[in-house]
Design an enzyme around this catalytic site. Structure first.
Site, PDB file in Angstrom:
ATOM      1  N   GLY A  19       0.816  -1.212   0.000  1.00  0.00           N
ATOM      2  CA  GLY A  19       0.000   0.000   0.000  1.00  0.00           C
ATOM      3  C   GLY A  19       0.843   1.254   0.000  1.00  0.00           C
ATOM      4  N   GLY A  21       0.315   5.899   0.494  1.00  0.00           N
ATOM      5  CA  GLY A  21      -0.563   7.036   0.739  1.00  0.00           C
ATOM      6  C   GLY A  21       0.260   8.271   0.977  1.00  0.00           C
ATOM      7  N   GLY A  22      -0.403   9.333   1.445  1.00  0.00           N
ATOM      8  CA  GLY A  22       0.277  10.586   1.658  1.00  0.00           C
ATOM      9  C   GLY A  22       1.329  10.521   2.745  1.00  0.00           C
ATOM     10  N   MET A  23       1.269   9.483   3.599  1.00  0.00           N
ATOM     11  CA  MET A  23       2.219   9.387   4.703  1.00  0.00           C
ATOM     12  C   MET A  23       3.264   8.304   4.475  1.00  0.00           C
ATOM     13  SD  MET A  23      -0.398  10.043   7.863  1.00  0.00           S
ATOM     14  CE  MET A  23       0.913  10.198   9.077  1.00  0.00           C
ATOM     15  N   GLU A  90       2.877  -4.390  13.594  1.00  0.00           N
ATOM     16  CA  GLU A  90       2.205  -5.663  13.336  1.00  0.00           C
ATOM     17  C   GLU A  90       1.593  -5.640  11.944  1.00  0.00           C
ATOM     18  OE1 GLU A  90      -1.511  -6.419  15.475  1.00  0.00           O
ATOM     19  OE2 GLU A  90      -1.489  -4.324  16.139  1.00  0.00           O
ATOM     20  N   ASP A 142      -4.732  13.370  13.371  1.00  0.00           N
ATOM     21  CA  ASP A 142      -5.123  13.159  11.970  1.00  0.00           C
ATOM     22  C   ASP A 142      -6.040  11.943  11.853  1.00  0.00           C
ATOM     23  OD1 ASP A 142      -5.179  13.816   9.257  1.00  0.00           O
ATOM     24  OD2 ASP A 142      -3.508  12.490   8.781  1.00  0.00           O
ATOM     25  N   LYS A 144      -8.988   9.817  10.747  1.00  0.00           N
ATOM     26  CA  LYS A 144      -9.831   9.804   9.548  1.00  0.00           C
ATOM     27  C   LYS A 144     -10.004   8.347   9.136  1.00  0.00           C
ATOM     28  CE  LYS A 144      -5.643  10.588   6.791  1.00  0.00           C
ATOM     29  NZ  LYS A 144      -4.969  11.479   5.836  1.00  0.00           N
ATOM     30  N   PRO A 145     -10.941   8.046   8.249  1.00  0.00           N
ATOM     31  CA  PRO A 145     -11.161   6.650   7.845  1.00  0.00           C
ATOM     32  C   PRO A 145      -9.922   5.973   7.277  1.00  0.00           C
ATOM     33  CG  PRO A 145     -13.043   7.979   7.214  1.00  0.00           C
ATOM     34  CD  PRO A 145     -11.994   8.945   7.713  1.00  0.00           C
TER      35      PRO A 145
END
Length: 322
Positions: A19, A21-23, A90, A142, A144-145
């Site tokens: 995966g 994402g922005g992070m 994990e 932060d 969020k879903p």
């Protein structure tokens, strides 16, 4: 920067990318010392270019690693690879809450709410996880879903504690409400968060405490129950303005079967002033658990639903909403 399978990060060997994402990017890896599979999130290299920020990142990761709660992602280790810091945690099987909600889109692209029992169950677990972190002095900042994971056995796991405030903006030209964690220019300060889920005090660049997480928690619960975001505009500026000055649509506008008692809990989380919200995640969890113990609260009896409930009636019925 994508890391190839077989690359060694200390005692960890990368197996595959799972995966991004922005992070950062997330990889499945093998812990050769303990012979177990782990997840490794590799963060932007910009973090390592400032010694103070890197030190704060390590401190936050260590604090998150000290949390031991079934509803918080377990952090095992931190390190750096070619200038990019990483967090070892994990390995979870399942999907984020964002993916769960996205997979429930209706035929016209609108969201389909979760069943109330399911939404409350997730929210109770989420509140307990937040309470455990807040007791240790750790604020998420932060929520969020995208940062809430649902395992295959319906266990809620909160991801990315303490990392949000350390991430630089990925693209200042973006103006959507679902952009990843980014820096937002405000008056008087500069803050970090995800536009559609920030608390009013975050938007204003003011001091943030655990009650900011409770506002974001309310926005997430609203979305689970309605299938729509609580605050969304055509641009980031419009969304930020809505957080400061507007109220979300009544939940009954998108879900006529919403339980009035449950709607009252949501509005109490989404109060603009921190002093008027639940003062702890424990209080929010208690309120939701009280609903769970009421067999009629999910619409199983006609008397608990009735016609849509207006906001002023909700506040009038519940003494601690003023």
């Amino acid at each position: 920067m994508t890391i190839a399978a077989g690359t060694k990060l200390g005692r960890y060997e990368i197996r595959s990318k799972i995966g991004e994402g922005g992070m950062g990017e997330v990889y499945r890896a093998s812990d050769e010392k303990l012979n177990r599979s782990v997840a490794i999130k590799v963060l932007p290299a910009a973090l390592s270019q400032n010694a103070d920020r890197l030190r704060r990142f390590e401190q936050e990761a260590q604090a998150a690693g000290a949390l031991n709660h079934p509803n918080i992602l377990a952090v095992y280790d931190v390190g750096a690879h070619e200038g990019s810091p990483y967090v070892v945690s994990e390995l979870l099987e399942g999907e984020t809450l964002r993916e769960r909600l996205r997979n429930r889109l209706g035929i016209h692209g609108s969201g389909v709410p979760l069943a109330q029992r399911r939404a409350v169950d997730y929210a109770v677990q989420l509140a307990h996880g937040l309470a455990a972190a807040h007791e240790k002095g750790i604020i998420h900042r932060d929520l969020k879903p995208d940062n809430i994971f649902i395992t295959k056995d319906d266990r809620v796991k909160i991801l990315d504690f303490g990392i949000a405030k350390l991430i630089e903006p990925v693209n200042e030209g973006l103006a959507q409400t679902d952009i990843a964690t980014r820096k937002v220019q405000t008056d008087p300060g500069t803050v970090l968060g995800t536009v559609g889920y920030m608390s009013p005090e975050q938007v204003r660049g003011k001091h943030v405490d655990h009650r900011s997480d409770i506002f974001s928690f309310g926005a997430v619960l609203y979305e689970m129950l309605s299938g729509q975001r609580a605050f969304r505009g055509e641009s980031a500026v419009e969304t930020l303005n809505a957080i400061l000055k507007e109220e979300p649509l009544d939940l009954t506008a998108t879900n006529h079967n919403i339980a009035p008692a449950l709607e009252r809990v949501v509005w109490h989380c989404l109060e603009k002033s921190p002093e008027r919200r639940f003062q702890s995640a424990t209080d929010a969890a208690f309120a939701l658990e009280s609903l769970s113990s009421n067999s009629g609260v999910y619409g199983e009896t006609a008397t608990t639903i009735g016609s849509p409930v207006s906001r002023w009636r909700i506040k009038k019925q519940l003494p601690w909403i003023v």
